[in-house]
Motif scaffolding. Structure first.
Motif, PDB file in Angstrom:
ATOM      1  N   GLY A  31       0.825  -1.200   0.000  1.00  0.00           N
ATOM      2  CA  GLY A  31       0.000   0.000   0.000  1.00  0.00           C
ATOM      3  C   GLY A  31       0.858   1.248   0.000  1.00  0.00           C
ATOM      4  N   ILE A  32       0.239   2.359  -0.405  1.00  0.00           N
ATOM      5  CA  ILE A  32       0.911   3.658  -0.438  1.00  0.00           C
ATOM      6  C   ILE A  32      -0.010   4.679   0.221  1.00  0.00           C
ATOM      7  CG2 ILE A  32       1.846   5.497  -1.904  1.00  0.00           C
ATOM      8  CD1 ILE A  32       2.298   3.345  -4.056  1.00  0.00           C
ATOM      9  N   VAL A  33       0.522   5.418   1.209  1.00  0.00           N
ATOM     10  CA  VAL A  33      -0.235   6.470   1.884  1.00  0.00           C
ATOM     11  C   VAL A  33      -0.081   7.757   1.087  1.00  0.00           C
ATOM     12  CG1 VAL A  33      -0.438   7.856   3.988  1.00  0.00           C
ATOM     13  CG2 VAL A  33       0.094   5.429   4.163  1.00  0.00           C
ATOM     14  N   GLU A  34      -1.195   8.455   0.887  1.00  0.00           N
ATOM     15  CA  GLU A  34      -1.189   9.737   0.175  1.00  0.00           C
ATOM     16  C   GLU A  34      -1.992  10.741   0.983  1.00  0.00           C
ATOM     17  OE1 GLU A  34      -3.145   8.055  -3.095  1.00  0.00           O
ATOM     18  OE2 GLU A  34      -1.325   7.447  -4.133  1.00  0.00           O
ATOM     19  N   ARG A  35      -1.591  12.003   0.909  1.00  0.00           N
ATOM     20  CA  ARG A  35      -2.319  13.074   1.589  1.00  0.00           C
ATOM     21  C   ARG A  35      -3.457  13.548   0.690  1.00  0.00           C
ATOM     22  NH1 ARG A  35      -0.964  16.259   5.690  1.00  0.00           N
ATOM     23  NH2 ARG A  35       1.238  15.711   5.602  1.00  0.00           N
ATOM     24  N   LEU A  36      -4.647  13.722   1.277  1.00  0.00           N
ATOM     25  CA  LEU A  36      -5.782  14.243   0.529  1.00  0.00           C
ATOM     26  C   LEU A  36      -5.757  15.765   0.578  1.00  0.00           C
ATOM     27  CD1 LEU A  36      -8.666  11.934   1.751  1.00  0.00           C
ATOM     28  CD2 LEU A  36      -7.533  11.886  -0.451  1.00  0.00           C
ATOM     29  N   PRO A  37      -5.909  16.412  -0.548  1.00  0.00           N
ATOM     30  CA  PRO A  37      -5.947  17.878  -0.530  1.00  0.00           C
ATOM     31  C   PRO A  37      -7.265  18.346   0.073  1.00  0.00           C
ATOM     32  CG  PRO A  37      -6.438  17.078  -2.710  1.00  0.00           C
ATOM     33  CD  PRO A  37      -6.082  15.878  -1.881  1.00  0.00           C
ATOM     34  N   GLY A  38      -7.236  19.522   0.669  1.00  0.00           N
ATOM     35  CA  GLY A  38      -8.507  20.062   1.133  1.00  0.00           C
ATOM     36  C   GLY A  38      -8.455  20.695   2.487  1.00  0.00           C
ATOM     37  N   LEU A  39      -9.478  20.438   3.227  1.00  0.00           N
ATOM     38  CA  LEU A  39      -9.752  21.123   4.481  1.00  0.00           C
ATOM     39  C   LEU A  39      -8.780  20.784   5.607  1.00  0.00           C
ATOM     40  CD1 LEU A  39     -13.579  20.415   4.484  1.00  0.00           C
ATOM     41  CD2 LEU A  39     -12.454  22.490   3.729  1.00  0.00           C
ATOM     42  N   LEU A  40      -8.781  21.690   6.584  1.00  0.00           N
ATOM     43  CA  LEU A  40      -8.160  21.446   7.886  1.00  0.00           C
ATOM     44  C   LEU A  40      -6.690  21.059   7.816  1.00  0.00           C
ATOM     45  CD1 LEU A  40     -11.177  19.593   9.364  1.00  0.00           C
ATOM     46  CD2 LEU A  40     -10.520  21.933   9.832  1.00  0.00           C
ATOM     47  N   ASN A  41      -5.904  21.883   7.221  1.00  0.00           N
ATOM     48  CA  ASN A  41      -4.452  21.696   7.193  1.00  0.00           C
ATOM     49  C   ASN A  41      -4.023  20.342   6.657  1.00  0.00           C
ATOM     50  OD1 ASN A  41      -4.175  24.240   8.338  1.00  0.00           O
ATOM     51  ND2 ASN A  41      -4.329  23.415  10.398  1.00  0.00           N
ATOM     52  N   ASN A  42      -4.782  19.804   5.713  1.00  0.00           N
ATOM     53  CA  ASN A  42      -4.430  18.529   5.071  1.00  0.00           C
ATOM     54  C   ASN A  42      -4.234  17.396   6.080  1.00  0.00           C
ATOM     55  OD1 ASN A  42      -4.555  19.616   2.519  1.00  0.00           O
ATOM     56  ND2 ASN A  42      -2.444  20.310   2.615  1.00  0.00           N
ATOM     57  N   ARG A  43      -5.153  17.260   7.013  1.00  0.00           N
ATOM     58  CA  ARG A  43      -5.049  16.200   8.007  1.00  0.00           C
ATOM     59  C   ARG A  43      -5.807  14.948   7.585  1.00  0.00           C
ATOM     60  NH1 ARG A  43      -6.740  18.649  13.484  1.00  0.00           N
ATOM     61  NH2 ARG A  43      -6.560  16.503  14.108  1.00  0.00           N
ATOM     62  N   SER A  44      -6.080  14.804   6.318  1.00  0.00           N
ATOM     63  CA  SER A  44      -6.767  13.621   5.807  1.00  0.00           C
ATOM     64  C   SER A  44      -5.854  12.875   4.846  1.00  0.00           C
ATOM     65  CB  SER A  44      -8.056  14.021   5.096  1.00  0.00           C
ATOM     66  OG  SER A  44      -8.947  14.619   5.996  1.00  0.00           O
ATOM     67  N   PHE A  45      -5.954  11.561   4.879  1.00  0.00           N
ATOM     68  CA  PHE A  45      -5.088  10.714   4.079  1.00  0.00           C
ATOM     69  C   PHE A  45      -5.905   9.651   3.365  1.00  0.00           C
ATOM     70  CE2 PHE A  45      -1.100  12.250   5.731  1.00  0.00           C
ATOM     71  CZ  PHE A  45      -1.473  12.799   6.950  1.00  0.00           C
ATOM     72  N   SER A  46      -5.334   9.115   2.319  1.00  0.00           N
ATOM     73  CA  SER A  46      -5.911   7.939   1.673  1.00  0.00           C
ATOM     74  C   SER A  46      -4.793   6.919   1.536  1.00  0.00           C
ATOM     75  CB  SER A  46      -6.498   8.273   0.304  1.00  0.00           C
ATOM     76  OG  SER A  46      -5.483   8.556  -0.614  1.00  0.00           O
ATOM     77  N   MET A  47      -5.184   5.687   1.385  1.00  0.00           N
ATOM     78  CA  MET A  47      -4.205   4.629   1.205  1.00  0.00           C
ATOM     79  C   MET A  47      -4.653   3.791   0.027  1.00  0.00           C
ATOM     80  SD  MET A  47      -2.378   2.339   3.954  1.00  0.00           S
ATOM     81  CE  MET A  47      -0.815   1.661   3.486  1.00  0.00           C
ATOM     82  N   THR A  48      -3.772   3.651  -0.939  1.00  0.00           N
ATOM     83  CA  THR A  48      -4.067   2.828  -2.101  1.00  0.00           C
ATOM     84  C   THR A  48      -3.468   1.451  -1.869  1.00  0.00           C
ATOM     85  OG1 THR A  48      -4.024   4.774  -3.514  1.00  0.00           O
ATOM     86  CG2 THR A  48      -3.827   2.634  -4.596  1.00  0.00           C
ATOM     87  N   ILE A  49      -4.329   0.454  -1.951  1.00  0.00           N
ATOM     88  CA  ILE A  49      -3.927  -0.935  -1.741  1.00  0.00           C
ATOM     89  C   ILE A  49      -3.920  -1.634  -3.093  1.00  0.00           C
ATOM     90  CG2 ILE A  49      -4.504  -3.087  -0.567  1.00  0.00           C
ATOM     91  CD1 ILE A  49      -3.844  -0.776   1.309  1.00  0.00           C
ATOM     92  N   ILE A  50      -2.860  -2.361  -3.371  1.00  0.00           N
ATOM     93  CA  ILE A  50      -2.752  -3.100  -4.617  1.00  0.00           C
ATOM     94  C   ILE A  50      -2.759  -4.590  -4.274  1.00  0.00           C
ATOM     95  CG2 ILE A  50      -1.318  -3.480  -6.655  1.00  0.00           C
ATOM     96  CD1 ILE A  50      -0.128  -0.571  -5.452  1.00  0.00           C
ATOM     97  N   TYR A  51      -3.755  -5.303  -4.770  1.00  0.00           N
ATOM     98  CA  TYR A  51      -3.795  -6.746  -4.530  1.00  0.00           C
ATOM     99  C   TYR A  51      -4.396  -7.443  -5.733  1.00  0.00           C
ATOM    100  CZ  TYR A  51      -8.717  -6.215  -3.068  1.00  0.00           C
ATOM    101  OH  TYR A  51     -10.048  -5.945  -3.014  1.00  0.00           O
TER     102      TYR A  51
END
Length: 172
Positions: free
Chosen positions: A96-116
């Motif tokens: 998996g790879i963690v990525e920061r989500l753009p947007g609200l609240l000082n970019n305190r949101s993340f997504s994780m892309t899982i490859i399987y």
């Protein structure tokens, strides 16, 4: 695959576990504050009444506060580990790879892309309320952004578990 051989250090939903070292240090601090409270009680006659009250309540409040935080950490870790054991039952080892989500609240949101094997899956955290994302987790995820790393993924619960590795070993 034997999932019990993997040491889990946290999850994408809950972040990293509190370490045993932090629990031990906090326990020592609570014990020292309790000893200080008892010593202050033993020296009651050496203080003026006003100064005794101030010092006593200061140390008592500190002791109760740190003890409450220690209990919170232990209970939280225990709850998270219980949930993780449930999620491990159908988990598969993948990357998996963690990525920061753009947007609200000082970019305190993340997504994780899982490859399987069944394709690519993107998981966002927090999914429902971005304001409730703890700062402690944000600092941890900042270290992992853009790094391809091994994770356990539970398709049934749609949860990601972080496997104990050195993130420096997986820099893309």
């Amino acid at each position: 695959m034997d999932k019990t051989k993997f040491k889990i250090k946290g999850s994408f939903e809950y972040g990293k576990f509190f370490s045993k070292k932090s629990i031990i240090i906090l326990s020592i601090l609570v014990a020292a504050l309790c000893v200080a409270v008892f010593c202050i009680i033993g020296m009651y006659d050496k203080f003026s009444k006003e100064s005794f009250t101030i010092v006593f309540f200061f140390f008592l409040i500190m002791c109760i506060s740190f003890a409450g935080f220690l209990i919170y950490i232990v209970v939280t870790n225990k709850y998270h580990k219980k949930k993780i054991e449930e999620w491990k039952q159908d988990a598969i080892l993948t990357e998996g790879i963690v990525e920061r989500l753009p947007g609200l609240l000082n970019n305190r949101s993340f997504s994780m892309t899982i490859i399987y094997k069944k394709g690519k899956k993107t998981i966002q955290s927090p999914s429902e309320n971005r304001t409730r994302f703890p700062i402690r987790r944000t600092r941890y995820f900042d270290l992992l952004i853009g790094i391809k790393m091994p994770v356990l993924y539970s398709p049934k619960y749609n949860k990601v578990l972080f496997v104990e590795t050195s993130y420096r070993d997986y820099v893309s």
